[in-house]
Design a protein around this motif. Sequence first.
Motif, PDB file in Angstrom:
ATOM      1  N   ARG A 177      75.231  44.377  21.457  1.00  0.00           N
ATOM      2  CA  ARG A 177      75.969  44.782  22.657  1.00  0.00           C
ATOM      3  C   ARG A 177      75.106  44.741  23.922  1.00  0.00           C
ATOM      4  O   ARG A 177      75.625  44.920  25.031  1.00  0.00           O
ATOM      5  CB  ARG A 177      76.576  46.176  22.494  1.00  0.00           C
ATOM      6  CG  ARG A 177      77.562  46.277  21.354  1.00  0.00           C
ATOM      7  CD  ARG A 177      78.553  47.408  21.561  1.00  0.00           C
ATOM      8  NE  ARG A 177      79.710  46.966  22.316  1.00  0.00           N
ATOM      9  CZ  ARG A 177      80.819  46.489  21.777  1.00  0.00           C
ATOM     10  NH1 ARG A 177      80.935  46.393  20.466  1.00  0.00           N
ATOM     11  NH2 ARG A 177      81.826  46.105  22.542  1.00  0.00           N
TER      12      ARG A 177
ATOM     13  N   TYR B 266      78.326  37.962  25.390  1.00  0.00           N
ATOM     14  CA  TYR B 266      79.054  37.507  24.209  1.00  0.00           C
ATOM     15  C   TYR B 266      78.692  36.064  23.877  1.00  0.00           C
ATOM     16  O   TYR B 266      78.508  35.702  22.704  1.00  0.00           O
ATOM     17  CB  TYR B 266      80.554  37.648  24.432  1.00  0.00           C
ATOM     18  CG  TYR B 266      81.382  37.263  23.230  1.00  0.00           C
ATOM     19  CD1 TYR B 266      81.184  37.890  21.997  1.00  0.00           C
ATOM     20  CD2 TYR B 266      82.347  36.265  23.314  1.00  0.00           C
ATOM     21  CE1 TYR B 266      81.943  37.540  20.888  1.00  0.00           C
ATOM     22  CE2 TYR B 266      83.113  35.911  22.214  1.00  0.00           C
ATOM     23  CZ  TYR B 266      82.902  36.545  21.000  1.00  0.00           C
ATOM     24  OH  TYR B 266      83.647  36.190  19.887  1.00  0.00           O
TER      25      TYR B 266
ATOM     26  N   CYS C   6      82.557  40.469  16.003  1.00  0.00           N
ATOM     27  CA  CYS C   6      81.977  40.363  17.343  1.00  0.00           C
ATOM     28  C   CYS C   6      80.958  41.478  17.589  1.00  0.00           C
ATOM     29  O   CYS C   6      81.158  42.611  17.158  1.00  0.00           O
ATOM     30  CB  CYS C   6      83.084  40.431  18.389  1.00  0.00           C
ATOM     31  SG  CYS C   6      84.437  39.274  18.098  1.00  0.00           S
ATOM     32  N   TRP C   7      79.879  41.108  18.271  1.00  0.00           N
ATOM     33  CA  TRP C   7      78.783  42.006  18.677  1.00  0.00           C
ATOM     34  C   TRP C   7      77.881  42.420  17.518  1.00  0.00           C
ATOM     35  O   TRP C   7      76.963  43.200  17.703  1.00  0.00           O
ATOM     36  CB  TRP C   7      79.317  43.258  19.400  1.00  0.00           C
ATOM     37  CG  TRP C   7      80.244  42.930  20.508  1.00  0.00           C
ATOM     38  CD1 TRP C   7      81.580  43.146  20.545  1.00  0.00           C
ATOM     39  CD2 TRP C   7      79.925  42.278  21.751  1.00  0.00           C
ATOM     40  NE1 TRP C   7      82.114  42.690  21.732  1.00  0.00           N
ATOM     41  CE2 TRP C   7      81.116  42.154  22.485  1.00  0.00           C
ATOM     42  CE3 TRP C   7      78.725  41.794  22.298  1.00  0.00           C
ATOM     43  CZ2 TRP C   7      81.161  41.563  23.743  1.00  0.00           C
ATOM     44  CZ3 TRP C   7      78.783  41.213  23.551  1.00  0.00           C
ATOM     45  CH2 TRP C   7      79.986  41.098  24.261  1.00  0.00           C
TER      46      TRP C   7
END
Length: 447
Positions: free
Chosen positions: A84, A88, A433-434
């Motif tokens: 994070r 992205y 994601c992340w």
Amino acid sequence: MKKNECFPMTADRLGADLEGICIHEGMPVFVPGLLPGEGADIKIVKAEKRYAFGRMESRPDPVSPDRREPDCASYPRCGGCTGRHMSYEATLAAKRQQVEDCFRRIAGIETEVLPILGMDSPCGYRNKTSLPAGGTAEHPVLGFYAPRSHAVIPAETCPNAMPPANDLAAAFLGWMKAFRVEPYHEETRRGLIRHLVIRVNRKGESMVTVVANGSTLPHQQELIDALVPLGTVSLWLNENRAVTNVILSEKFHLIYGRETFTGRLFDLEFELSPASFFQVNPVQTEKLYQTAVDYAELKPTDLLCDVYCGAGTITLTMARHCREAVGIEIVEPAVENAKRNAVLNGISNVSFQAGKAEELLPRMVNDGLRPDVICVDPPRKGLDPAVIRAMAQAAPERIVYVSCNPATLARDAGLLRDEGYQVLKVQPVDMFCWTSGVETVVLLSQT
């Protein structure tokens, strides 16, 4: 290099967990949070013979253009995400590179890895959230385990959770506080609430499972009253008294509502029970499965064999493109789910077999099974050698390999190359994601 020593270092590249890798006096040092090109004072927190782990003791200088301010108050203390602090786009590039590096280093395969399929909006994507409980009866908390520990980091909201999971967690925590329901403590084995597991579908319905060190919950009606207005259609108690890290036991008690609810992929519906496996990111799962369907190039006369089929999600997605589909899965409840899902969707050209893939597939092949296409979606450990041998004996035209672990995927691709199969396409998909996790679909064909 010794523990607690401090050196200025610069990260050269990212590792498999999106950590910075510095080379100091010829030794790789893994530093969470440091990006390629960034320098910092690094304190050695663990030193091995061939590598070490470090921690940033100063702000990075220079600052990478890929660095961003984390959008989660619990990051990086919470162990859920590792990326994070990055853009992205940088996480996507790192995952694609990881897949490429594994094929080259582990299998000696030089192949084009296609640009990773990312999300247009990489937030609110997880349809399942598991929250360990901590704190005290007076001040309970829900959150996530800190990396490499069982310390619960409080998390009021998780940006990855699909709505209304965060609202449900807040309501449950309010119930715990109001009635002083004690969280479980591993050290003393006392307390009641161990985990809260929330499953959400695209209709906004939820299945909530309370994992408890007991067979009943106090003030059950008050809990129902708190959760139902937020979309809960199924509330379960999972009785787990064991001294274990496994979240769910096999003892389930229905407290309220339906025994199952449905998840949706494409135009198919899948019946889910509290213990059912279902991919956590439905948007990306459709991209993953569509890639697998495209790579399979199924014809109306083809026979498909789907190994490690789970509840039949890939099997049923592909079955409409071929003459017949056969699924193999070790978990018997998942096989029963798969059979019901076939009926639920009106798909009749499928059958499912329960058993270990390394035992069942060789036996079926010896009995004459000759699929035109084999699809495999194994656990992180990859394919058992007996499965690879049976696949080679069956000699399908194409193999579609869906993987959650680039290292074992590359290893198995090398073993399948030795059996006469060539890697033709490699497509990573960002399902998580992340985080450092990456799913990959590979097409292999007979040479």
